[in-house]
Design a protein around this motif. Structure first.
Motif, PDB file in Angstrom:
ATOM      1  N   ASN A  69       0.823  -1.211   0.000  1.00 24.56           N
ATOM      2  CA  ASN A  69       0.000   0.000   0.000  1.00 24.56           C
ATOM      3  C   ASN A  69       0.856   1.260   0.000  1.00 24.56           C
ATOM      4  O   ASN A  69       0.569   2.225  -0.715  1.00 24.56           O
ATOM      5  N   LEU A  70       1.901   1.277   0.823  1.00 21.69           N
ATOM      6  CA  LEU A  70       2.755   2.450   0.909  1.00 21.69           C
ATOM      7  C   LEU A  70       3.501   2.704  -0.398  1.00 21.69           C
ATOM      8  O   LEU A  70       3.701   3.860  -0.799  1.00 21.69           O
ATOM      9  N   LEU A  71       3.932   1.657  -1.058  1.00 15.15           N
ATOM     10  CA  LEU A  71       4.672   1.812  -2.303  1.00 15.15           C
ATOM     11  C   LEU A  71       3.757   2.122  -3.483  1.00 15.15           C
ATOM     12  O   LEU A  71       4.215   2.664  -4.495  1.00 15.15           O
ATOM     13  N   SER A  72       2.477   1.815  -3.347  1.00 17.70           N
ATOM     14  CA  SER A  72       1.561   1.978  -4.471  1.00 17.70           C
ATOM     15  C   SER A  72       1.284   3.438  -4.747  1.00 17.70           C
ATOM     16  O   SER A  72       1.586   4.329  -3.944  1.00 17.70           O
ATOM     17  N   ASP A  73       0.654   3.698  -5.875  1.00 14.92           N
ATOM     18  CA  ASP A  73       0.339   5.061  -6.298  1.00 14.92           C
ATOM     19  C   ASP A  73      -0.997   5.566  -5.782  1.00 14.92           C
ATOM     20  O   ASP A  73      -1.336   6.736  -5.976  1.00 14.92           O
ATOM     21  N   ILE A  74      -1.785   4.717  -5.124  1.00 10.76           N
ATOM     22  CA  ILE A  74      -3.136   5.129  -4.719  1.00 10.76           C
ATOM     23  C   ILE A  74      -3.233   5.456  -3.234  1.00 10.76           C
ATOM     24  O   ILE A  74      -4.294   5.851  -2.761  1.00 10.76           O
ATOM     25  N   MET A  75      -2.126   5.295  -2.497  1.00  8.81           N
ATOM     26  CA  MET A  75      -2.116   5.651  -1.081  1.00  8.81           C
ATOM     27  C   MET A  75      -0.875   6.473  -0.774  1.00  8.81           C
ATOM     28  O   MET A  75       0.198   6.242  -1.345  1.00  8.81           O
ATOM     29  N   LEU A  76      -1.027   7.429   0.138  1.00  7.58           N
ATOM     30  CA  LEU A  76       0.069   8.273   0.571  1.00  7.58           C
ATOM     31  C   LEU A  76       0.664   7.707   1.859  1.00  7.58           C
ATOM     32  O   LEU A  76       0.126   6.759   2.432  1.00  7.58           O
ATOM     33  N   GLY A  77       1.736   8.319   2.333  1.00  6.10           N
ATOM     34  CA  GLY A  77       2.309   7.881   3.599  1.00  6.10           C
ATOM     35  C   GLY A  77       1.406   8.238   4.769  1.00  6.10           C
ATOM     36  O   GLY A  77       1.014   7.394   5.564  1.00  6.10           O
ATOM     37  N   GLY A  78       1.052   9.522   4.879  1.00 10.73           N
ATOM     38  CA  GLY A  78       0.138   9.966   5.926  1.00 10.73           C
ATOM     39  C   GLY A  78       0.705   9.777   7.318  1.00 10.73           C
ATOM     40  O   GLY A  78       1.904   9.881   7.558  1.00 10.73           O
ATOM     41  N   GLY A  79      -0.185   9.496   8.287  1.00 13.48           N
ATOM     42  CA  GLY A  79       0.221   9.370   9.669  1.00 13.48           C
ATOM     43  C   GLY A  79       0.427  10.721  10.326  1.00 13.48           C
ATOM     44  O   GLY A  79      -0.074  11.748   9.844  1.00 13.48           O
ATOM     45  N   GLY A  80       1.160  10.739  11.421  1.00 15.86           N
ATOM     46  CA  GLY A  80       1.427  11.963  12.150  1.00 15.86           C
ATOM     47  C   GLY A  80       2.747  12.594  11.757  1.00 15.86           C
ATOM     48  O   GLY A  80       3.500  12.040  10.944  1.00 15.86           O
ATOM     49  N   PRO A  81       3.072  13.745  12.337  1.00 10.20           N
ATOM     50  CA  PRO A  81       4.317  14.428  12.008  1.00 10.20           C
ATOM     51  C   PRO A  81       5.561  13.585  12.265  1.00 10.20           C
ATOM     52  O   PRO A  81       6.583  13.763  11.586  1.00 10.20           O
ATOM     53  N   ASP A  82       5.506  12.681  13.250  1.00  8.03           N
ATOM     54  CA  ASP A  82       6.676  11.865  13.580  1.00  8.03           C
ATOM     55  C   ASP A  82       6.776  10.587  12.758  1.00  8.03           C
ATOM     56  O   ASP A  82       7.760   9.856  12.882  1.00  8.03           O
ATOM     57  N   ASP A  83       5.778  10.303  11.941  1.00  7.67           N
ATOM     58  CA  ASP A  83       5.784   9.059  11.160  1.00  7.67           C
ATOM     59  C   ASP A  83       6.572   9.249   9.862  1.00  7.67           C
ATOM     60  O   ASP A  83       6.042   9.091   8.749  1.00  7.67           O
ATOM     61  N   GLN A  84       7.853   9.574  10.022  1.00  6.44           N
ATOM     62  CA  GLN A  84       8.683   9.839   8.853  1.00  6.44           C
ATOM     63  C   GLN A  84       9.018   8.567   8.083  1.00  6.44           C
ATOM     64  O   GLN A  84       9.271   8.606   6.878  1.00  6.44           O
ATOM     65  N   ASP A  85       9.006   7.436   8.786  1.00  2.00           N
ATOM     66  CA  ASP A  85       9.355   6.170   8.136  1.00  2.00           C
ATOM     67  C   ASP A  85       8.370   5.838   7.019  1.00  2.00           C
ATOM     68  O   ASP A  85       8.766   5.454   5.910  1.00  2.00           O
ATOM     69  N   VAL A  86       7.061   5.990   7.288  1.00  2.00           N
ATOM     70  CA  VAL A  86       6.081   5.635   6.265  1.00  2.00           C
ATOM     71  C   VAL A  86       6.134   6.629   5.099  1.00  2.00           C
ATOM     72  O   VAL A  86       5.940   6.248   3.945  1.00  2.00           O
ATOM     73  N   LYS A  87       6.406   7.879   5.396  1.00  2.00           N
ATOM     74  CA  LYS A  87       6.518   8.870   4.318  1.00  2.00           C
ATOM     75  C   LYS A  87       7.734   8.589   3.457  1.00  2.00           C
ATOM     76  O   LYS A  87       7.701   8.767   2.227  1.00  2.00           O
ATOM     77  N   ALA A  88       8.817   8.142   4.084  1.00  2.00           N
ATOM     78  CA  ALA A  88      10.019   7.820   3.323  1.00  2.00           C
ATOM     79  C   ALA A  88       9.771   6.638   2.392  1.00  2.00           C
ATOM     80  O   ALA A  88      10.180   6.653   1.225  1.00  2.00           O
ATOM     81  N   ARG A  89       9.106   5.630   2.865  1.00  2.00           N
ATOM     82  CA  ARG A  89       8.832   4.462   2.018  1.00  2.00           C
ATOM     83  C   ARG A  89       7.890   4.839   0.877  1.00  2.00           C
ATOM     84  O   ARG A  89       8.050   4.360  -0.243  1.00  2.00           O
ATOM     85  N   ASP A  90       6.910   5.669   1.197  1.00  5.19           N
ATOM     86  CA  ASP A  90       5.987   6.143   0.173  1.00  5.19           C
ATOM     87  C   ASP A  90       6.729   6.921  -0.912  1.00  5.19           C
ATOM     88  O   ASP A  90       6.333   6.896  -2.079  1.00  5.19           O
ATOM     89  N   ALA A  91       7.817   7.606  -0.531  1.00  4.26           N
ATOM     90  CA  ALA A  91       8.596   8.418  -1.479  1.00  4.26           C
ATOM     91  C   ALA A  91       9.812   7.673  -2.020  1.00  4.26           C
ATOM     92  O   ALA A  91      10.672   8.277  -2.671  1.00  4.26           O
ATOM     93  N   PHE A  92       9.917   6.348  -1.738  1.00  5.71           N
ATOM     94  CA  PHE A  92      11.030   5.514  -2.209  1.00  5.71           C
ATOM     95  C   PHE A  92      12.370   6.028  -1.687  1.00  5.71           C
ATOM     96  O   PHE A  92      13.376   6.043  -2.394  1.00  5.71           O
ATOM     97  N   GLN A  93      12.340   6.419  -0.413  1.00  6.92           N
ATOM     98  CA  GLN A  93      13.554   6.831   0.277  1.00  6.92           C
ATOM     99  C   GLN A  93      13.808   5.873   1.430  1.00  6.92           C
ATOM    100  O   GLN A  93      12.914   5.177   1.895  1.00  6.92           O
ATOM    101  N   ASN A  94      15.051   5.862   1.901  1.00  6.59           N
ATOM    102  CA  ASN A  94      15.462   4.924   2.937  1.00  6.59           C
ATOM    103  C   ASN A  94      15.620   5.668   4.249  1.00  6.59           C
ATOM    104  O   ASN A  94      16.681   6.197   4.555  1.00  6.59           O
ATOM    105  N   ALA A  95      14.539   5.728   5.046  1.00  7.89           N
ATOM    106  CA  ALA A  95      14.604   6.451   6.315  1.00  7.89           C
ATOM    107  C   ALA A  95      15.490   5.733   7.316  1.00  7.89           C
ATOM    108  O   ALA A  95      16.187   6.363   8.110  1.00  7.89           O
ATOM    109  N   THR A  96      15.471   4.422   7.311  1.00  8.05           N
ATOM    110  CA  THR A  96      16.319   3.614   8.180  1.00  8.05           C
ATOM    111  C   THR A  96      16.971   2.534   7.338  1.00  8.05           C
ATOM    112  O   THR A  96      16.323   1.958   6.464  1.00  8.05           O
TER     113      THR A  96
END
Length: 585
Positions: A69-96
């Motif tokens: 879902n996170l990698l797909s084009d139909i869902m965003l990372g979302g979550g709260g301000p501290d949920d940088q991990d899901v936003k990074a995966r959604d943007a194809f970046q390596n947060a950790t």
């Protein structure tokens, strides 16, 4: 109360591997150096439970549907301000650097356990535990079929994201081997599924005991072989640039699997399995039961929490297999599911489904849609592409700010990031009032008195394969519209002629938010194409969002999309250079 079907087992056995054929005339072929292991059918059943237990990950973000879902084009990372991990995966970046490690480690734990079961079952004589040799042989081949399937499934679950991985074909094989190629890896996976099919009997779904629902059977193995065939041939043709129409097998001299063979397997499922479509798409999902659960908890009170579902007469088919159960009318459509039940912090939250929790309405405890973390908000251009006449649209999306949905008090609050005003309804926290106050629907249904924390209330199963996918794979493989139009008819849509673009759109809307969209984008080579909506992808389409209450915009540049996720960096270091990282990571 439904219980988790798989218990944790850490039994290991050191020996070698053979196949199903020739099994029944083989006895005591190998010497064991741990002969006290796997000596009884109960030992084998417990060891198989240990294999199934590796389906559950501590890191929910890398569980197959959530990551897809996170990698797909139909869902965003979302979550709260501290949920940088899901936003990074959604943007194809390596947060950790190690975000794929839990999936990696669990895969090889499960592979090793499955190999140990295979080796033990092939070499043991269990006849003294059964009334006849035939019964003992049936137990052996059934156990082998499950072990082969699970080993192949676990390898597929990792390889679909990472590509080629190390192949460790038996418990005595060296661990310090390099990554195999994409082709070699999928040949190993396909071989295990072919061997599983060879071992399993064609038992109709309605005749499979409820106690075995959630375990592998021949229809699941055939379905996954078809899915993997389409994924492999698609990836090799559209991404690797090596066009192929066959799926290789791992054993020396084994002929590759052809399209005609896959079509035959699909036809077997359609004609023999007993699986079928649930007539009303909405009744697949547990929100269709929240009113019934409320009435049970409140002495029949008709002031229900979900007026829309009451008016539409929705009635959940349940999640305990095709046979009617205490909860649900019987579910003939879901072929394979990740099963959940009551959990506690002491045994681990991973045995409770965190997908609804992570994706649920952020920081707002509404009824019937309870509090969650607000991840995976839904892309508004995708929503706008979905025709209103399609029943699946209203069945898959929560209407926010609507009293019919109990969401009239919803607000786009300041803790939500990448808010689009659209949330999925297939997997979301459900709750209602009762004698103990407002608690999760499953809390009341399964008497979860030991789970007072709302983070432990989600016992919804995650559907991994539904019969509708069989019908859509049939259309894709045969280039005919029959299966596709059955799926469309259930959604209230007219019949269409077959085209590849129509097939793509049908899969997009049928399986939205179920963890198949990224798989499809990869195999079709559509992930980094120019964004054209439902015929390629939505990545490059800029949309308005709100982040912490402030207007913002969102877009993923298709040129940044990576088809393969990274190998865990810690594993690369441990390998001392044996493993090579995927490009771009």
């Amino acid at each position: 109360m439904k219980k988790i079907l798989y218990t944790i087992s850490g039994l290991l056995l050191l020996t070698t591997v053979t196949g199903c054929k020739g099994l029944l005339d083989a006895d005591n072929l190998y010497q064991k150096n741990q002969d006290t292991f796997y000596t009884t059918p109960k030992d084998i059943e417990e060891a198989l439970n240990g294999v199934y237990s590796t389906l559950y990950l501590d890191n929910a973000i890398t569980e197959e549907p959530m990551l897809d879902n996170l990698l797909s084009d139909i869902m965003l990372g979302g979550g709260g301000p501290d949920d940088q991990d899901v936003k990074a995966r959604d943007a194809f970046q390596n947060a950790t650097e190690d975000f794929m490690r839990d999936l990696w480690v669990n895969t090889y734990n499960g592979v090793n356990r499955a190999s140990a079961v295979i080796e033990a079952v092939e070499s043991k004589d269990f006849s003294r535990y059964f009334n006849s040799v035939a019964e003992a042989d049936a137990f052996k081949v059934k156990s082998l079929g499950e072990a082969y399937f699970m080993r192949g499934f676990l390898m597929y679950r990792l390889a679909r994201f990472i590509g080629g991985v190390p192949i460790i074909p038996n418990t005595a094989a060296p661990r310090d081997v390099p990554r195999s190629s994409f082709e070699e890896t999928f040949s190993f996976i396909a071989q295990d599924l072919v061997d599983a099919i060879d071992c399993m009997d064609e038992i109709p779904a309605g005749s499979i005991p409820a106690s075995e629902y959630g375990h592998a059977n021949i229809w699941i193995a055939k379905g996954y072989l078809a899915r993997i065939y389409l994924f492999y041939t698609g990836y090799m043709t559209n991404v690797a640039g090596q066009a192929t129409s066959t799926l290789p097998l791992y054993k020396d001299g084994a002929a590759p699997v052809t399209k005609d063979q896959i079509i035959a397997h699909i036809n077997d499922i359609i004609n023999k399995s007993g699986f079928s479509l649930v007539p009303d798409f909405r009744n697949l999902w547990p929100y269709s039961y929240v009113n019934q659960s409320y009435k049970l908890a409140n002495n029949g009170d008709t002031n229900v929490p979900f007026p829309y579902a009451e008016r539409e007469g929705l009635s959940w088919v349940g999640q305990d297999g095709p046979t009617p159960s205490a909860i649900g009318t019987g579910n003939p459509e879901v072929m394979f599911a990740l099963r959940y039940g009551a959990a506690s912090w002491s045994i681990g939250q991973k045995y409770n489904n965190r997908l609804p929790l992570f994706i649920g309405v952020r920081d707002q405890s509404l009824v019937p849609f309870g509090q969650g973390w607000g991840m995976c908000t839904v892309h508004s251009s995708f929503v706008n592409s979905w025709v209103n006449d399609d029943l699946r649209k209203v069945a898959s999306l929560i209407k926010l700010g609507d009293a019919d949905y109990g969401t009239q008090d919803w607000t786009d609050n300041n803790t939500q990031t990448q808010s689009t005003g659209h949330l999925n309804m297939k997997y979301t926290t459900l709750q209602h009032a009762g004698a103990d106050g407002i608690k999760g629907m499953f809390w009341y249904l399964y008497n979860m008195t030991g789970a007072q924390d709302m983070q432990l209330w989600n016992a919804q199963d995650t559907y991994l394969m539904r019969y509708s996918e069989i019908l859509l794979m049939h259309s894709e493989l045969t280039e005919t519209a029959d299966g596709m139009n059955q799926v469309r008819a259930r959604a209230g849509l007219p019949a269409v002629s077959y085209s590849f673009n129509e097939l793509k759109k049908e899969r997009l809307y049928e399986f939205a938010f179920e963890g198949l969209r990224w798989l499809d984008l990869v195999r079709w080579g559509d992930a980094n194409k120019a964004s054209t909506g439902n015929t390629s992808n939505f990545y490059g389409i800029e949309i308005d969002v709100k982040t912490s209450g402030f207007p913002a915009t969102y877009k993923v540049d298709p040129n940044t999309v990576k088809y393969l996720m990274p190998i865990p960096e810690s594993e690369i270091r441990l390998s001392e250079g044996v493993y090579e990282q995927n490009p771009g990571w």
